[in-house]
Scaffold this motif. Structure first.
Motif, PDB file in Angstrom:
ATOM      1  N   ASN A  50      83.149  89.873  45.716  1.00 32.21           N
ATOM      2  CA  ASN A  50      82.905  89.579  44.762  1.00 32.21           C
ATOM      3  C   ASN A  50      82.436  88.025  43.993  1.00 32.21           C
ATOM      4  N   GLU A  51      82.018  87.237  44.958  1.00 34.98           N
ATOM      5  CA  GLU A  51      81.834  85.903  44.909  1.00 34.98           C
ATOM      6  C   GLU A  51      80.006  86.245  44.532  1.00 34.98           C
ATOM      7  N   ASN A  52      79.327  86.947  45.270  1.00 30.81           N
ATOM      8  CA  ASN A  52      78.006  87.254  44.986  1.00 30.81           C
ATOM      9  C   ASN A  52      77.915  87.685  44.251  1.00 30.81           C
ATOM     10  N   GLN A  53      78.746  88.825  42.886  1.00 35.60           N
ATOM     11  CA  GLN A  53      78.468  89.124  41.907  1.00 35.60           C
ATOM     12  C   GLN A  53      79.041  88.825  40.962  1.00 35.60           C
ATOM     13  N   ASN A  54      79.216  87.459  40.913  1.00 37.07           N
ATOM     14  CA  ASN A  54      79.781  86.334  39.963  1.00 37.07           C
ATOM     15  C   ASN A  54      78.360  85.418  40.114  1.00 37.07           C
ATOM     16  N   THR A  55      77.830  85.598  41.162  1.00 33.97           N
ATOM     17  CA  THR A  55      76.591  84.209  41.314  1.00 33.97           C
ATOM     18  C   THR A  55      75.400  84.866  40.897  1.00 33.97           C
ATOM     19  N   ARG A  56      75.118  86.337  40.455  1.00 32.16           N
ATOM     20  CA  ARG A  56      74.124  87.345  40.737  1.00 32.16           C
ATOM     21  C   ARG A  56      74.615  87.455  38.665  1.00 32.16           C
ATOM     22  N   GLN A  57      75.374  87.732  38.011  1.00 33.15           N
ATOM     23  CA  GLN A  57      75.988  87.532  37.160  1.00 33.15           C
ATOM     24  C   GLN A  57      75.113  85.998  36.681  1.00 33.15           C
ATOM     25  N   ILE A  58      75.786  85.251  36.955  1.00 36.53           N
ATOM     26  CA  ILE A  58      75.162  83.888  36.838  1.00 36.53           C
ATOM     27  C   ILE A  58      73.519  83.569  35.831  1.00 36.53           C
ATOM     28  N   GLU A  59      73.317  83.981  37.713  1.00 36.39           N
ATOM     29  CA  GLU A  59      71.783  83.972  37.724  1.00 36.39           C
ATOM     30  C   GLU A  59      70.826  84.838  36.387  1.00 36.39           C
ATOM     31  N   ARG A  60      71.039  86.200  36.793  1.00 35.87           N
ATOM     32  CA  ARG A  60      71.127  86.508  35.290  1.00 35.87           C
ATOM     33  C   ARG A  60      70.595  86.277  34.030  1.00 35.87           C
ATOM     34  N   LYS A  61      72.092  85.733  33.887  1.00 42.94           N
ATOM     35  CA  LYS A  61      71.792  85.276  32.246  1.00 42.94           C
ATOM     36  C   LYS A  61      71.024  84.101  32.560  1.00 42.94           C
ATOM     37  N   LEU A  62      71.807  83.194  33.138  1.00 36.73           N
ATOM     38  CA  LEU A  62      70.362  81.697  32.737  1.00 36.73           C
ATOM     39  C   LEU A  62      68.659  82.463  32.337  1.00 36.73           C
ATOM     40  N   LEU A  63      68.233  83.473  33.310  1.00 37.30           N
ATOM     41  CA  LEU A  63      67.060  83.901  33.944  1.00 37.30           C
ATOM     42  C   LEU A  63      66.678  84.283  32.730  1.00 37.30           C
ATOM     43  N   LYS A 126      60.642  74.158  25.406  1.00 36.67           N
ATOM     44  CA  LYS A 126      62.182  74.449  25.356  1.00 36.67           C
ATOM     45  C   LYS A 126      62.897  74.505  26.758  1.00 36.67           C
ATOM     46  N   LYS A 127      63.219  73.620  26.873  1.00 36.50           N
ATOM     47  CA  LYS A 127      63.953  73.288  28.608  1.00 36.50           C
ATOM     48  C   LYS A 127      65.432  73.328  28.643  1.00 36.50           C
ATOM     49  N   SER A 128      65.955  74.013  27.779  1.00 39.07           N
ATOM     50  CA  SER A 128      67.505  73.737  28.089  1.00 39.07           C
ATOM     51  C   SER A 128      68.034  75.375  28.813  1.00 39.07           C
ATOM     52  N   ALA A 129      67.343  76.292  29.469  1.00 37.24           N
ATOM     53  CA  ALA A 129      67.718  77.359  30.125  1.00 37.24           C
ATOM     54  C   ALA A 129      67.311  76.478  31.799  1.00 37.24           C
ATOM     55  N   LEU A 133      69.805  75.306  34.530  1.00 41.36           N
ATOM     56  CA  LEU A 133      69.397  75.484  35.936  1.00 41.36           C
ATOM     57  C   LEU A 133      69.845  74.275  37.369  1.00 41.36           C
ATOM     58  N   GLN A 134      69.329  73.468  37.249  1.00 41.90           N
ATOM     59  CA  GLN A 134      69.168  72.562  37.531  1.00 41.90           C
ATOM     60  C   GLN A 134      70.408  72.080  38.019  1.00 41.90           C
ATOM     61  N   ALA A 135      71.673  72.427  36.618  1.00 41.99           N
ATOM     62  CA  ALA A 135      72.910  71.545  37.213  1.00 41.99           C
ATOM     63  C   ALA A 135      73.385  72.691  37.686  1.00 41.99           C
ATOM     64  N   PHE A 136      73.527  74.460  37.740  1.00 38.74           N
ATOM     65  CA  PHE A 136      73.805  75.182  39.144  1.00 38.74           C
ATOM     66  C   PHE A 136      73.546  74.570  40.592  1.00 38.74           C
ATOM     67  N   ILE A 138      69.417  75.048  41.573  1.00 41.47           N
ATOM     68  CA  ILE A 138      67.556  75.682  41.078  1.00 41.47           C
ATOM     69  C   ILE A 138      68.092  76.786  42.610  1.00 41.47           C
ATOM     70  N   ASN A 139      68.569  76.082  43.394  1.00 43.74           N
ATOM     71  CA  ASN A 139      68.533  77.610  44.155  1.00 43.74           C
ATOM     72  C   ASN A 139      69.541  79.080  44.338  1.00 43.74           C
ATOM     73  N   LEU A 140      69.964  78.387  42.730  1.00 45.52           N
ATOM     74  CA  LEU A 140      70.497  80.114  42.361  1.00 45.52           C
ATOM     75  C   LEU A 140      69.572  81.654  42.126  1.00 45.52           C
ATOM     76  N   VAL A 141      68.649  80.743  42.088  1.00 50.95           N
ATOM     77  CA  VAL A 141      67.401  82.307  41.545  1.00 50.95           C
ATOM     78  C   VAL A 141      67.330  82.342  42.855  1.00 50.95           C
ATOM     79  N   SER A 142      67.374  83.876  43.177  1.00 49.34           N
ATOM     80  CA  SER A 142      67.316  84.257  44.845  1.00 49.34           C
ATOM     81  C   SER A 142      65.842  84.368  44.849  1.00 49.34           C
TER      82      SER A 142
END
Length: 258
Positions: A50-63, A126-129, A133-136, A138-142
Motif C-alpha cells: 500500500n505504501e509503495n502504491q501511494n508513493t508511486r501515485q505521488i511520483e506519477r503525479k509530480l512527474l 518554471k520550477k514549481s514541480a 520533488l525536492q520537498a518530497f 528527489i529519491n522519490l523518482v525511482s
C-alpha cells in the motif's frame, strides 16, 4: 522419603507421555506461533504494498506536473533561441558595416537599435514541480536515469544558462549603454509620431529608436565582438538545454504511461 506430591506429578507426566499429549501440545503451540508470524508477515507485506502504491501515485503525479513545467519552459526557450539567432545576425551585420566603413575616406555613422540592447534573451524556467520533488525528496523518482537527468537540468544546465544570460545583460547594459551614452545620441525617425506610445509601438520600433554613432571606435568593435561571442555561446547552450528537456519529457512519458 519422597515428598507426598511427587508421586502425583510423576503419574501425570507418565500419563501425558503414554498418551503422547505433550507432543500434541508442542505441535499445537508451534503451529500457533507459525500462524501468528505468517499473519504478521502478510500484514507487513500488504502495508508495504500500500505504501509503495501511494508513493508511486505521488511520483506519477509530480512527474506529470514536471512534464507540464518542462513544456512551458521549452516554449519560452524556443522564443529565446530565435531572439539569440536574430541578434547574432544583427551584430555581425553591424560589425561588417563598421569594418567596411573604415575603408572609406570618411567613416560612415552607424545606427544601433535600442531594441537590440533592451530586448534580450532571458529564459524563465518554471520550477514549481521540481521544488515539490525536492520537498518530497528527489529519491522519490525511482528511475535512476531520470532522477539524474532532472538534477542535471535544474542544478547544472539551467544555472549555466542563468550565469551566461547575466554576463550578457551586464555587457549590454553596462558596457554598451555606457559607451553609447558617451559617443552617441538617441534618435528616432517616426515621422508624424506625436506620442511615446506611437514611437515605441511594435510596428515602429524596428525602424526607429536608434543610437547614432558618428565615428565608431575600436571600443565599440570590441563590444560587438563580446556581444557576438556571448550570444553564440548562449545559442549553443540553449540548444543543448532544448535537447535535455526533450529527453526528459520522453522518459517521463515512458514512466507515467498507464
Amino acid at each position: 522419603t519422597n515428598p507426598p506430591m511427587l508421586p502425583f506429578f510423576r503419574r501425570i507426566r507418565k500419563e501425558l507421555a503414554d498418551d503422547n499429549q505433550a507432543l500434541k501440545y508442542s505441535r499445537y503451540a508451534i503451529g500457533e506461533i507459525v500462524l501468528v508470524v505468517v499473519g504478521i508477515l502478510i500484514a507487513l507485506q500488504v502495508n508495504n504494498w500500500n505504501e509503495n502504491q501511494n508513493t508511486r501515485q505521488i511520483e506519477r503525479k509530480l512527474l506529470q506536473e514536471l512534464k507540464m513545467d518542462l513544456e512551458e519552459t521549452k516554449a519560452d526557450l524556443m522564443t529565446d533561441i530565435e531572439k539569440a539567432r536574430l541578434e547574432l545576425v544583427a551584430t555581425d551585420s553591424l560589425y561588417q558595416q563598421i569594418v567596411n566603413g573604415r575603408s572609406q575616406v570618411k567613416p560612415r555613422p552607424v545606427r544601433i537599435s535600442m531594441q537590440s540592447i533592451y530586448n534580450r534573451s532571458d529564459l524563465y524556467p518554471k520550477k514549481s514541480a521540481y521544488e515539490s520533488l525536492q520537498a518530497f525528496g528527489i529519491n522519490l523518482v525511482s528511475n535512476d536515469f531520470l532522477r539524474k537527468g532532472i538534477t542535471d537540468l535544474y542544478e547544472l544546465q539551467l544555472v549555466r544558462v542563468e550565469v551566461l544570460e547575466s554576463f550578457l545583460k551586464e555587457t549590454l547594459e553596462k558596457g554598451f549603454v555606457s559607451h553609447l551614452m558617451e559617443v552617441s545620441k538617441p534618435i528616432d525617425e517616426c515621422d508624424g509620431c506625436n506620442s511615446l506610445k506611437e514611437i515605441f509601438s511594435p510596428d515602429i520600433v524596428q525602424s526607429s529608436n536608434f543610437y547614432l554613432v558618428e565615428q565608431p571606435s575600436d571600443e565599440l568593435v570590441h563590444l560587438l565582438k563580446t556581444k557576438y561571442m556571448a550570444y553564440l555561446a548562449l545559442t549553443e547552450l540553449y540548444g543543448s538545454t532544448e535537447t535535455k528537456i526533450n529527453d526528459l519529457i520522453e522518459v517521463i512519458d515512458s514512466e507515467t504511461k498507464p
